[in-house]
Motif scaffolding. Structure first.
Motif, PDB file in Angstrom:
ATOM      1  N   LYS A 151       0.856  -1.183   0.000  1.00  0.00           N
ATOM      2  CA  LYS A 151       0.000   0.000   0.000  1.00  0.00           C
ATOM      3  C   LYS A 151       0.889   1.229   0.000  1.00  0.00           C
ATOM      4  O   LYS A 151       2.040   1.170   0.417  1.00  0.00           O
ATOM      5  CB  LYS A 151      -0.959   0.014   1.186  1.00  0.00           C
ATOM      6  CG  LYS A 151      -0.283   0.261   2.519  1.00  0.00           C
ATOM      7  CD  LYS A 151      -1.276   0.324   3.654  1.00  0.00           C
ATOM      8  CE  LYS A 151      -0.492   0.467   4.948  1.00  0.00           C
ATOM      9  NZ  LYS A 151      -1.299   0.380   6.118  1.00  0.00           N
ATOM     10  N   SER A 189       0.586   5.271   1.227  1.00  0.00           N
ATOM     11  CA  SER A 189      -0.283   6.129   2.028  1.00  0.00           C
ATOM     12  C   SER A 189       0.372   7.465   2.343  1.00  0.00           C
ATOM     13  O   SER A 189       1.566   7.649   2.157  1.00  0.00           O
ATOM     14  CB  SER A 189      -0.640   5.420   3.343  1.00  0.00           C
ATOM     15  OG  SER A 189       0.543   5.195   4.104  1.00  0.00           O
ATOM     16  N   SER A 247       4.658  10.620   3.170  1.00  0.00           N
ATOM     17  CA  SER A 247       4.067   9.633   2.277  1.00  0.00           C
ATOM     18  C   SER A 247       4.949   8.392   2.286  1.00  0.00           C
ATOM     19  O   SER A 247       6.175   8.499   2.174  1.00  0.00           O
ATOM     20  CB  SER A 247       3.950  10.211   0.864  1.00  0.00           C
ATOM     21  OG  SER A 247       3.354   9.283  -0.002  1.00  0.00           O
ATOM     22  N   ILE A 251       1.984   5.935  -5.924  1.00  0.00           N
ATOM     23  CA  ILE A 251       0.871   6.882  -5.804  1.00  0.00           C
ATOM     24  C   ILE A 251       0.010   6.535  -4.589  1.00  0.00           C
ATOM     25  O   ILE A 251      -0.529   5.430  -4.502  1.00  0.00           O
ATOM     26  CB  ILE A 251       0.024   6.852  -7.091  1.00  0.00           C
ATOM     27  CG1 ILE A 251       0.919   7.199  -8.294  1.00  0.00           C
ATOM     28  CG2 ILE A 251      -1.156   7.803  -6.984  1.00  0.00           C
ATOM     29  CD1 ILE A 251       0.319   6.836  -9.628  1.00  0.00           C
ATOM     30  N   PRO A 252      -0.129   7.461  -3.652  1.00  0.00           N
ATOM     31  CA  PRO A 252      -0.938   7.186  -2.452  1.00  0.00           C
ATOM     32  C   PRO A 252      -2.398   6.888  -2.787  1.00  0.00           C
ATOM     33  O   PRO A 252      -2.976   7.480  -3.703  1.00  0.00           O
ATOM     34  CB  PRO A 252      -0.829   8.481  -1.644  1.00  0.00           C
ATOM     35  CG  PRO A 252       0.398   9.157  -2.158  1.00  0.00           C
ATOM     36  CD  PRO A 252       0.491   8.782  -3.601  1.00  0.00           C
ATOM     37  N   THR A 253      -2.957   5.968  -1.993  1.00  0.00           N
ATOM     38  CA  THR A 253      -4.367   5.606  -2.158  1.00  0.00           C
ATOM     39  C   THR A 253      -5.175   5.769  -0.873  1.00  0.00           C
ATOM     40  O   THR A 253      -6.381   5.551  -0.888  1.00  0.00           O
ATOM     41  CB  THR A 253      -4.505   4.149  -2.646  1.00  0.00           C
ATOM     42  OG1 THR A 253      -3.850   3.279  -1.711  1.00  0.00           O
ATOM     43  CG2 THR A 253      -3.886   3.967  -4.029  1.00  0.00           C
ATOM     44  N   LEU A 254      -4.528   6.112   0.236  1.00  0.00           N
ATOM     45  CA  LEU A 254      -5.246   6.359   1.476  1.00  0.00           C
ATOM     46  C   LEU A 254      -4.456   7.298   2.377  1.00  0.00           C
ATOM     47  O   LEU A 254      -3.266   7.508   2.172  1.00  0.00           O
ATOM     48  CB  LEU A 254      -5.586   5.060   2.200  1.00  0.00           C
ATOM     49  CG  LEU A 254      -4.440   4.223   2.742  1.00  0.00           C
ATOM     50  CD1 LEU A 254      -4.938   3.438   3.955  1.00  0.00           C
ATOM     51  CD2 LEU A 254      -3.988   3.238   1.690  1.00  0.00           C
ATOM     52  N   GLN A 255      -5.147   7.872   3.380  1.00  0.00           N
ATOM     53  CA  GLN A 255      -4.549   8.834   4.308  1.00  0.00           C
ATOM     54  C   GLN A 255      -4.796   8.398   5.748  1.00  0.00           C
ATOM     55  O   GLN A 255      -5.836   7.824   6.053  1.00  0.00           O
ATOM     56  CB  GLN A 255      -5.172  10.218   4.128  1.00  0.00           C
ATOM     57  CG  GLN A 255      -5.005  10.798   2.745  1.00  0.00           C
ATOM     58  CD  GLN A 255      -5.656  12.156   2.633  1.00  0.00           C
ATOM     59  OE1 GLN A 255      -5.202  13.109   3.260  1.00  0.00           O
ATOM     60  NE2 GLN A 255      -6.710  12.250   1.845  1.00  0.00           N
TER      61      GLN A 255
END
Length: 154
Positions: free
Chosen positions: A28, A30, A47, A108-112
């Motif tokens: 993942k 993030s 990140s 590329i981030p997909t969650l925070q």
């Protein structure tokens, strides 16, 4: 990471003293807005690309480490100070700072996380006036700058 595994992604610190390679795609990617990550990165958020230890290797040098809490260590280059990772003590994975990758556009981030500390202006920065580095410095000044940064490859 086995020595015969072909790297999927590589990266390292600003001066090149510490380099790393991943033999698999991160689990993942993030962004963390928590106050500890803000301070550790010196930025409004950090990140990370999360990868199991068996798919990760330091390939040049070894980072220094700081125990930022009772559960975590943060690795960084002792020579240039580049933040490199977050890892839970005894955990099965390491989280690599995405800016340290040679190709950060591939992570590329997909969650925070830690959104309770997200700075209010973070969501609006895309609307700020912007300039390229060339526009900011001009060709003459930009041509005089000598970078001491390690290139984004070995």
């Amino acid at each position: 990471m086995s020595s015969d595994a072909k790297p999927v992604l590589t990266g390292g610190c600003q001066c090149g003293a510490v380099r790393f390679a991943l033999s698999a795609v991160p689990m993942k990617i993030s962004i963390c807005h928590c106050r500890m990550c803000q301070k550790a990165s010196g930025a409004p958020f950090a990140s990370f690309a999360d990868i199991p230890h068996e798919h990760f290797a330091w390939t040049r040098g070894k980072p220094a480490a700081y125990r930022s809490s009772s559960i975590a260590m943060r690795d960084f280059c002792a020579a240039c100070g580049t933040p490199l990772s977050f890892r839970r003590i005894g955990g099965p994975r390491i989280e690599i700072m995405t800016g340290a990758f040679d190709r950060p556009d591939r992570v590329i981030p997909t969650l925070q996380y830690g959104t309770e500390s997200r700075l209010g202006w973070v969501g609006t920065i895309v609307n700020l006036p912007s300039k390229t580095t060339l526009q900011n410095y001009g060709p003459e000044k930009l041509g005089e700058i000598v970078s001491h940064q390690h290139p984004d490859h070995d």
